[in-house]
Design an enzyme around this catalytic site. Structure first.
Site, mmCIF file in Angstrom:
data_model
loop_
_atom_site.group_PDB
_atom_site.id
_atom_site.type_symbol
_atom_site.label_atom_id
_atom_site.label_comp_id
_atom_site.label_asym_id
_atom_site.label_seq_id
_atom_site.Cartn_x
_atom_site.Cartn_y
_atom_site.Cartn_z
ATOM 1 N N ASP A 1 -2.142 -58.103 26.453
ATOM 2 C CA ASP A 1 -2.794 -58.468 25.193
ATOM 3 C C ASP A 1 -3.885 -59.481 25.531
ATOM 4 O O ASP A 1 -3.941 -60.017 26.638
ATOM 5 C CB ASP A 1 -1.771 -59.104 24.232
ATOM 6 C CG ASP A 1 -2.405 -59.544 22.919
ATOM 7 O OD1 ASP A 1 -3.184 -58.765 22.340
ATOM 8 O OD2 ASP A 1 -2.148 -60.682 22.469
ATOM 9 N N SER A 2 -4.732 -59.762 24.537
ATOM 10 C CA SER A 2 -5.755 -60.783 24.735
ATOM 11 C C SER A 2 -5.143 -62.175 24.872
ATOM 12 O O SER A 2 -5.789 -63.072 25.398
ATOM 13 C CB SER A 2 -6.718 -60.771 23.549
ATOM 14 O OG SER A 2 -5.997 -60.989 22.350
ATOM 15 N N CYS B 1 -1.934 -54.713 21.954
ATOM 16 C CA CYS B 1 -3.099 -55.357 21.363
ATOM 17 C C CYS B 1 -3.794 -54.301 20.494
ATOM 18 O O CYS B 1 -4.214 -53.256 21.014
ATOM 19 C CB CYS B 1 -4.028 -55.826 22.484
ATOM 20 S SG CYS B 1 -5.605 -56.481 21.895
ATOM 21 N N GLU C 1 -2.984 -68.275 17.655
ATOM 22 C CA GLU C 1 -3.161 -68.826 19.008
ATOM 23 C C GLU C 1 -3.096 -70.350 18.988
ATOM 24 O O GLU C 1 -2.709 -70.980 19.966
ATOM 25 C CB GLU C 1 -4.508 -68.391 19.606
ATOM 26 C CG GLU C 1 -4.573 -66.950 20.053
ATOM 27 C CD GLU C 1 -3.832 -66.671 21.371
ATOM 28 O OE1 GLU C 1 -3.735 -67.567 22.216
ATOM 29 O OE2 GLU C 1 -3.343 -65.532 21.514
ATOM 30 N N CYS D 1 -2.619 -55.899 14.170
ATOM 31 C CA CYS D 1 -2.886 -56.811 15.292
ATOM 32 C C CYS D 1 -1.533 -57.394 15.686
ATOM 33 O O CYS D 1 -0.752 -57.806 14.817
ATOM 34 C CB CYS D 1 -3.834 -57.915 14.827
ATOM 35 S SG CYS D 1 -3.988 -59.317 15.948
ATOM 36 N N HIS E 1 -0.790 -60.116 16.916
ATOM 37 C CA HIS E 1 -0.596 -61.532 16.600
ATOM 38 C C HIS E 1 0.057 -61.710 15.216
ATOM 39 O O HIS E 1 0.693 -62.726 14.964
ATOM 40 C CB HIS E 1 -1.940 -62.275 16.575
ATOM 41 C CG HIS E 1 -2.459 -62.663 17.928
ATOM 42 N ND1 HIS E 1 -2.908 -61.741 18.843
ATOM 43 C CD2 HIS E 1 -2.615 -63.887 18.500
ATOM 44 C CE1 HIS E 1 -3.327 -62.388 19.931
ATOM 45 N NE2 HIS E 1 -3.159 -63.690 19.746
HETATM 46 N N1 DGL Z 1 -3.499 -59.341 19.555
HETATM 47 C C1 DGL Z 1 -4.764 -58.758 19.371
HETATM 48 C C2 DGL Z 1 -4.715 -57.519 18.546
HETATM 49 O O1 DGL Z 1 -3.631 -56.967 18.415
HETATM 50 C C3 DGL Z 1 -6.007 -59.420 19.285
HETATM 51 C C4 DGL Z 1 -6.397 -60.674 18.741
HETATM 52 C C5 DGL Z 1 -7.746 -60.997 19.311
HETATM 53 O O2 DGL Z 1 -7.823 -61.155 20.510
HETATM 54 O O3 DGL Z 1 -8.707 -61.070 18.540
HETATM 55 O O4 DGL Z 1 -5.692 -57.063 18.035
#
Ligand code: DGL
Length: 269
Positions: A10-11, A73, A152, A184, A186
C-alpha cells in the site's frame, strides 16, 4: 501447498487493514508488507507516478520470492494497467474486484456509493466493475482526498472533530444508497466514524476485509496455502521512519505490528 510468503503493499499504513484480516483468516501464512510511507499519499498523484511506484514495489516483493501479490491499495488497484498485471510471474489481486463483488451481492436496491482517493474515483475502475457485475446499478462515486492523510496522521477516533467534519462534507452528496464501498484501504480504520456519518440503513463494504477473503478463497482453490511449517508471521518494509510506522499502526490504529520493520530507501527501488 506453497510456503512462500504473500506480498502485500500500500502507499502507507492503509493496507494494514488487509493484513489484519489476512492474519486472522490465514494464520499459517507468512506476509511481507510494503508500506510506501515516505511517498504517501498516492491518491492525488498522476497515473504515471502511481504506476511507476507500484511497479517498483512489485519488483521489490518479487525479490522476496512471494507467491502472490496483493495491492491492498484502492489507488493502485484502480490504476495498474491490465498489461502490467498480465506479465506478473505470480498471482495478483487488487481490492476493486473483491469489494465490488461484495457490494453487488449485498445491495438490495442496486443503489451503491463508492468513496476513494481522487485518482481512484477519476479512474472509474469501481464504477466500471459495478456496472459489469450489476447492470442497471445506480452508482454514486465521490473522492475524499483528505481522509487518507487524516488516517496517516492518526486522526482516527470515532468522535474526532476534524475527520468527522471532513467525512460529513464528502458524504453529503451521497443520498439514497443502501451500500457504501470504502474504496480506499485507509478508510476501514475510521469505519465507525464513516458508519455514523453515512447513517442507518447504509451497509459499508470494507475493501481490506474483502480482499483478504478473496486471497483465502483463491489460495485454497489453487492449493497454494502454506502448511504452517514456517510458523507464519510478518515482516514489514517502509520508506520513511520505522518508528512513525510503528506508532501509527500500533498506537493509533491498534493493529499489532507482528514482526520486524525495516527501512527501505525509495531511491534504491
Ligand atoms: N490506501 C490507499 C488506497 O487504498 C491510498 C491512500 C493514498 O495514498 O492516497 O487508495
Amino acid at each position: 501447498m506453497d510456503n512462500r510468503p504473500i506480498g502485500v503493499f500500500d502507499s502507507g499504513v492503509g493496507g494494514l487493514t488487509a493484513v489484519k484480516e489476512l492474519r486472522r483468516l490465514l494464520p499459517a501464512e507468512t506476509i511481507v508488507y510494503f508500506g510506501d510511507t515516505g511517498r504517501v499519499p498516492y491518491g492525488n498523484r498522476g497515473r504515471d507516478t502511481i504506476i511507476k511506484y507500484a511497479r517498483q514495489i512489485i519488483r521489490f516483493l518479487l525479490q522476496k520470492d512471494v507467491k502472490m501479490i496483493v495491492a491492498a491499495c484502492g489507488t493502485v488497484s484502480s490504476t495498474l494497467p491490465e498489461e502490467v498485471i498480465r506479465d506478473l510471474p505470480v498471482d495478483y489481486t487488487g481490492v476493486v474486484g473483491p469489494a465490488c463483488r461484495a457490494a453487488a451481492e449485498r445491495s438490495r436496491s442496486g443503489k451503491i456509493a463508492v468513496i476513494g482517493t481522487t485518482a481512484t474515483i477519476k479512474s472509474g475502475a469501481y464504477q466500471a466493475e459495478l456496472a459489469r457485475l450489476l447492470p442497471g446499478a445506480r452508482v454514486t462515486a465521490k473522492d475524499c482526498p483528505l481522509l487518507a492523510p487524516l488516517v496517516e496522521n492518526g486522526q482516527i477516533e470515532r468522535d474526532n472533530p476534524i475527520t468527522r467534519m471532513a467525512a460529513e462534507m464528502y458524504l453529503k452528496p451521497i443520498r439514497d444508497v443502501d451500500t457504501l464501498i470504502l474504496g480506499c484501504t485507509h478508510y476501514p480504520v475510521i469505519y465507525d466514524l464513516i458508519a455514523d456519518v453515512a447513517g442507518e440503513g447504509v451497509e459499508l463494504v470494507n475493501s481490506g476485509l474483502e480482499v483478504a477473503k478473496f486471497v483465502k478463497a483463491h489460495l485454497t482453490e489453487r492449493e497454494l496455502l502454506s502448511d504452517g511449517k514456517n510458523g507464519g508471521g510478518c515482516s514489514y518494509y517502509v520508506t520513511d521512519a520505522v518508528e512513525n510506522f510503528w506508532n501509527t499502526a500500533q498506537r493509533y490504529m491498534k493493529i499489532s505490528v507482528a514482526g520486524d520493520v525495516s527501512y527501505v530507501d525509495p531511491e534504491t527501488l
